[in-house]
Design a protein around this motif. Structure first.
Motif, PDB file in Angstrom:
ATOM      1  N   LEU A  65      67.877   8.297  23.867  1.00  0.00           N
ATOM      2  CA  LEU A  65      67.269   9.214  24.831  1.00  0.00           C
ATOM      3  C   LEU A  65      67.450   8.761  26.271  1.00  0.00           C
ATOM      4  O   LEU A  65      67.493   9.593  27.177  1.00  0.00           O
ATOM      5  CB  LEU A  65      65.761   9.352  24.546  1.00  0.00           C
ATOM      6  N   VAL A  66      67.512   7.452  26.463  1.00  0.00           N
ATOM      7  CA  VAL A  66      67.611   6.909  27.826  1.00  0.00           C
ATOM      8  C   VAL A  66      68.741   5.884  27.858  1.00  0.00           C
ATOM      9  O   VAL A  66      68.507   4.677  27.999  1.00  0.00           O
ATOM     10  CB  VAL A  66      66.280   6.262  28.265  1.00  0.00           C
ATOM     11  N   PRO A  67      69.982   6.342  27.729  1.00  0.00           N
ATOM     12  CA  PRO A  67      71.095   5.381  27.674  1.00  0.00           C
ATOM     13  C   PRO A  67      71.228   4.555  28.940  1.00  0.00           C
ATOM     14  O   PRO A  67      71.782   3.461  28.911  1.00  0.00           O
ATOM     15  CB  PRO A  67      72.318   6.270  27.440  1.00  0.00           C
ATOM     16  N   GLY A  68      70.708   5.066  30.052  1.00  0.00           N
ATOM     17  CA  GLY A  68      70.776   4.325  31.308  1.00  0.00           C
ATOM     18  C   GLY A  68      69.604   3.399  31.524  1.00  0.00           C
ATOM     19  O   GLY A  68      69.470   2.808  32.607  1.00  0.00           O
ATOM     20  N   GLY A  69      68.751   3.246  30.503  1.00  0.00           N
ATOM     21  CA  GLY A  69      67.644   2.308  30.584  1.00  0.00           C
ATOM     22  C   GLY A  69      66.614   2.681  31.636  1.00  0.00           C
ATOM     23  O   GLY A  69      66.463   3.835  32.034  1.00  0.00           O
ATOM     24  N   MET A  70      65.900   1.671  32.107  1.00  0.00           N
ATOM     25  CA  MET A  70      64.811   1.899  33.052  1.00  0.00           C
ATOM     26  C   MET A  70      65.300   2.525  34.350  1.00  0.00           C
ATOM     27  O   MET A  70      64.570   3.298  34.986  1.00  0.00           O
ATOM     28  CB  MET A  70      64.085   0.582  33.329  1.00  0.00           C
ATOM     29  N   ALA A  71      66.516   2.221  34.763  1.00  0.00           N
ATOM     30  CA  ALA A  71      67.042   2.816  35.991  1.00  0.00           C
ATOM     31  C   ALA A  71      67.140   4.339  35.846  1.00  0.00           C
ATOM     32  O   ALA A  71      66.850   5.086  36.791  1.00  0.00           O
ATOM     33  CB  ALA A  71      68.412   2.220  36.325  1.00  0.00           C
ATOM     34  N   GLU A  72      67.527   4.789  34.651  1.00  0.00           N
ATOM     35  CA  GLU A  72      67.611   6.239  34.412  1.00  0.00           C
ATOM     36  C   GLU A  72      66.228   6.880  34.448  1.00  0.00           C
ATOM     37  O   GLU A  72      66.031   7.951  35.049  1.00  0.00           O
ATOM     38  CB  GLU A  72      68.275   6.505  33.061  1.00  0.00           C
ATOM     39  N   LEU A  73      65.256   6.232  33.807  1.00  0.00           N
ATOM     40  CA  LEU A  73      63.904   6.781  33.821  1.00  0.00           C
ATOM     41  C   LEU A  73      63.344   6.801  35.245  1.00  0.00           C
ATOM     42  O   LEU A  73      62.764   7.815  35.674  1.00  0.00           O
ATOM     43  CB  LEU A  73      62.996   5.953  32.915  1.00  0.00           C
ATOM     44  N   ALA A  74      63.507   5.719  35.976  1.00  0.00           N
ATOM     45  CA  ALA A  74      62.975   5.656  37.331  1.00  0.00           C
ATOM     46  C   ALA A  74      63.601   6.718  38.231  1.00  0.00           C
ATOM     47  O   ALA A  74      62.905   7.347  39.047  1.00  0.00           O
ATOM     48  CB  ALA A  74      63.189   4.258  37.917  1.00  0.00           C
ATOM     49  N   ALA A  75      64.911   6.922  38.092  1.00  0.00           N
ATOM     50  CA  ALA A  75      65.581   7.925  38.926  1.00  0.00           C
ATOM     51  C   ALA A  75      65.096   9.330  38.577  1.00  0.00           C
ATOM     52  O   ALA A  75      64.907  10.171  39.472  1.00  0.00           O
ATOM     53  CB  ALA A  75      67.099   7.820  38.735  1.00  0.00           C
ATOM     54  N   THR A  76      64.892   9.596  37.290  1.00  0.00           N
ATOM     55  CA  THR A  76      64.404  10.913  36.877  1.00  0.00           C
ATOM     56  C   THR A  76      62.989  11.148  37.387  1.00  0.00           C
ATOM     57  O   THR A  76      62.671  12.231  37.894  1.00  0.00           O
ATOM     58  CB  THR A  76      64.449  11.029  35.345  1.00  0.00           C
ATOM     59  N   VAL A  77      62.145  10.126  37.259  1.00  0.00           N
ATOM     60  CA  VAL A  77      60.778  10.250  37.766  1.00  0.00           C
ATOM     61  C   VAL A  77      60.793  10.521  39.267  1.00  0.00           C
ATOM     62  O   VAL A  77      60.063  11.386  39.770  1.00  0.00           O
ATOM     63  CB  VAL A  77      59.969   8.978  37.442  1.00  0.00           C
ATOM     64  N   ALA A  78      61.631   9.807  40.000  1.00  0.00           N
ATOM     65  CA  ALA A  78      61.699   9.992  41.453  1.00  0.00           C
ATOM     66  C   ALA A  78      62.118  11.409  41.815  1.00  0.00           C
ATOM     67  O   ALA A  78      61.551  12.029  42.735  1.00  0.00           O
ATOM     68  CB  ALA A  78      62.662   8.970  42.059  1.00  0.00           C
ATOM     69  N   THR A  79      63.085  11.955  41.097  1.00  0.00           N
ATOM     70  CA  THR A  79      63.541  13.323  41.383  1.00  0.00           C
ATOM     71  C   THR A  79      62.454  14.339  41.066  1.00  0.00           C
ATOM     72  O   THR A  79      62.230  15.283  41.833  1.00  0.00           O
ATOM     73  CB  THR A  79      64.812  13.636  40.577  1.00  0.00           C
TER      74      THR A  79
END
Length: 668
Positions: A226-240
């Motif tokens: 679900l999050v192949p980009g790890g925490m960086a992917e989650l953080a970027a999505t949350v920021a957007t």
């Protein structure tokens, strides 16, 4: 048993902590005789013995090691499951504090077999660096709308999302997805579990897989599917999402783990210290408590598990700016061997933590353990899923002869539930459907569950759904029945958006999605649950968007204090437009109710009255209202026609100046 050499390691906390001179590893076990750190370079494994500290942390500093290193643990000790001891050094074990994994979990029978090495089967944890963000104030206003999202089925078929992003957390940040969320007035998305989970062992032989994620192994590590980009992917999505005024709530599972019952896999906590991490029947350490129905129950009252829970919550706030958390089967957070307590150490620790104190906390306030149903008993500011309001609204519209008073209680924020302990405001999360159970359209299309595809002979899932089928079970091309079902869904949505409290809507229900009557679709990671955006009913989506705008327009829905009946804050009217009497409330077949609210119209910046009128009859009914004239907010008509169509909820705004009306009343 204590190795004094480890006293030189500063701040020995669990997990893998990189430093300028290397990485410090630490893992807890009160019962292991020895634990090895296993470092992997490709398929090559290097084992290093950890040193036991005075606090039962097994720790080691590895000089020169850098972030990106892959690792696991092996624990040595007695193997005697009847005594609750599961030590087996052939089992590679995932760090309970793992922050990233190199691959997803996959079920394999060898994971449950003593003496069989599992290094080739178990994901390796990856040493990661902290990349903290600055947490902002949570984005969920009082009375706000939560949108429950299963990431993969929600985005997998979206035609405007690039194929490489579909099914992932990153897809939630795509402009087309955000546009839909903003159209229907979403204040926060609540993501079904995105931490690393494993399939239940009975699913692979059936050709099925868990699509919901409620079977976790690593509490902090994001699932690579679900999050192949790890925490960086989650953080970027949350920021957007934050940039667009939308918060993010994570659905977390601290009630059990995917290691299941004694026949399940040994993957992490069981192999490290089964007696510490899980609850056992008193006097029978070989018998796991099963308050969750999933085979095991985490010992949330144990200091080590409590610390893991708190560290997990802090991790997601620090590293991704998460706005809040929903706790699956949350009663376990307040339970000890003495039973549930709203003053439990774990609940107090969550609410008193400086980093977590302002986060949104939502409890699913039940499990199947003793005293498991605790609706209304969680400490504030916990919000709570309100299944009583859900059922009362369903039964009202099904027409079971329930007293209209049950609907009014739900509309008013369920004060009889949430006023316990002297509290004066609702903490209700009002919903009509959720991930488990019928979809909203299936609720009005099926009288019975149809879970045959789950491979359990339709035994799984709830049997009592308070649903109905409008004359035909399941799908139909009959236009009259289809129209009737659409009206029922519109009426249910109109009722939900008129309730006092926080709202929750499950993704796709605003557009009439169906799961063909399956009310336990956790194992259907296929077209049954994947949202087909091309078939969403745009009229229903538009109806939902209109309701969301109306709810935001009137400030009465951003209040959480209970109605008092004083100063006209709420009036309940019968079909003659007169205040409801005791006899009116006790009439079981009453077909009409009007909720009259004093409010401020934010659009026109003036005080007004709002009438929400409910007609559950299959006939058109005349509507009588005091004062007036009244504007129909669902149409462009300036003045409301006095006839309400069948199976309808309508919102009306009084056009008269309330100060003039009050003056006239005083003069008379």
């Amino acid at each position: 048993m204590t190795d004094q050499r480890q006293d030189a390691i500063p701040d020995a906390i669990p997990g893998a902590v990189p430093h300028t001179r290397g990485v410090r590893f630490a893992v807890y076990s009160a019962h292991a005789k020895a634990i090895d750190l296993c470092l992997f370079d490709g398929e090559n494994e290097t084992r290093l013995p950890l040193n036991r500290t005075a606090t039962d942390l097994f720790a080691l500093h590895v000089a020169g090691l850098k972030p990106g290193a892959r690792y696991g643990f092996r624990a040595q000790g007695v193997y005697d499951p009847d005594r609750g001891l599961w030590f087996d050094p052939s089992k590679l074990l995932v760090d309970p504090y793992a922050r990233e994994l190199d691959r997803p979990f996959r079920h394999d029978a060898r994971l449950s077999t003593f003496g069989v090495d599992t290094a080739s089967l178990v994901p390796k944890a990856i040493v990661t660096e902290d990349r903290p963000v600055a947490p902002a104030a949570p984005r969920l206003p009082k009375g706000g709308l939560i949108y429950e999202v299963a990431v993969r089925p929600f985005t997998l078929l979206h035609p405007k999302v690039p194929a490489a992003l579909r099914g992932t957390v990153a897809a939630l940040a795509h402009p087309a997805v955000i546009a839909h969320l903003k159209r229907i007035g979403v204040d926060a998305v609540e993501l079904l579990p995105i931490t690393a989970w494993i399939d239940e062992r009975h699913l692979p032989p059936l050709g099925l897989s868990n699509g919901w994620g409620y079977n976790p192994v690593a509490m902090m590590a994001l699932d690579p599917r679900l999050v192949p980009g790890g925490m960086a992917e989650l953080a970027a999505t949350v920021a957007t999402l934050h940039e667009n005024g939308i918060g993010v709530i994570l659905d977390l599972v601290f009630n059990h783990s995917g290691e299941s019952d004694r026949h399940g896999a040994t993957l992490s906590m069981r192999g490290l210290d089964n007696l510490t991490y899980y609850r056992h029947v008193p006097g029978a350490p070989g018998l796991l408590v099963n308050d969750t129905g999933t085979g095991n129950t985490l010992a949330c009252d144990h200091p080590v598990v409590r610390r893991l829970i708190l560290d997990t919550l802090r991790h997601f706030v620090r590293q991704a700016g998460i706005d809040g958390f929903r706790f699956d089967l949350g009663t376990i957070l307040g339970r000890s061997p003495q039973g549930f307590s709203r003053e439990s150490e774990t609940l107090r620790a969550i609410l008193s933590d400086p980093l977590l104190a302002d986060r949104v906390m939502i409890a699913e306030p039940w499990d199947i353990g003793p005293g498991g149903y605790q609706l209304g008993q969680f400490p504030p500011p916990f919000l709570e899923w309100n299944d009583r309001a859900r059922d009362d609204i369903r039964l009202y519209w099904r027409g079971d002869g329930w007293k209209t008073g049950r609907l009014a209680h739900a509309l008013a924020g369920s004060s009889e539930i949430f006023s316990a302990h002297g509290l004066g405001e609702t903490r209700s999360v009002n919903f009509l459907a959720a991930h488990d159970g019928f979809t909203l359209m299936d609720l009005v299309s099926y009288s019975h569950k149809h879970n045959e595809a789950n491979g359990e002979d339709n035994r799984d899932g709830h049997n009592d759904n308070h649903s109905w089928n409008n004359g035909v079970e399941g799908e139909t091309r009959d236009p009259a029945i289809r129209d009737s079902r659409r009206r029922d869904v519109q009426a249910l949505l109109g009722t939900l958006f008129a309730t006092r409290g926080t709202l929750m809507l499950t993704a796709g229900d605003e557009g009439g999605r169906s799961q063909q009557g399956n009310n336990n679709a956790y194992a259907q990671d296929n077209a049954l649950t994947w949202l087909d955006w091309t078939t969403l009913d745009d009229d229903l989506v538009t109806h939902t968007a209109r309701l969301a705008r109306l709810r935001r327009r009137f400030d009465v829905f951003s209040e959480s204090a209970f109605f008092t009946g004083q100063d006209g804050d709420v009036l309940w009217l019968n079909e003659q437009g007169k205040p409801m009497t005791t006899a009116d409330w006790e009439q079981p077949d009453r077909q009409q109710l009007t909720m009259l609210l004093k409010t401020r119209d934010r659009e026109e910046d003036r005080a007004t009255r709002l009438a929400v009128v409910f007609n559950r009859s299959h006939d058109a009914l005349a509507v009588h209202l005091p004062g007036g004239p009244w504007q129909d907010l669902f149409t462009k008509d300036h003045v409301f026609s006095p006839v309400l169509p069948p199976r309808t909820v309508i919102w009306l705004r009084e056009l008269a100046d309330p100060s003039a009306r009050d003056k006239e009343a005083g003069e008379s």
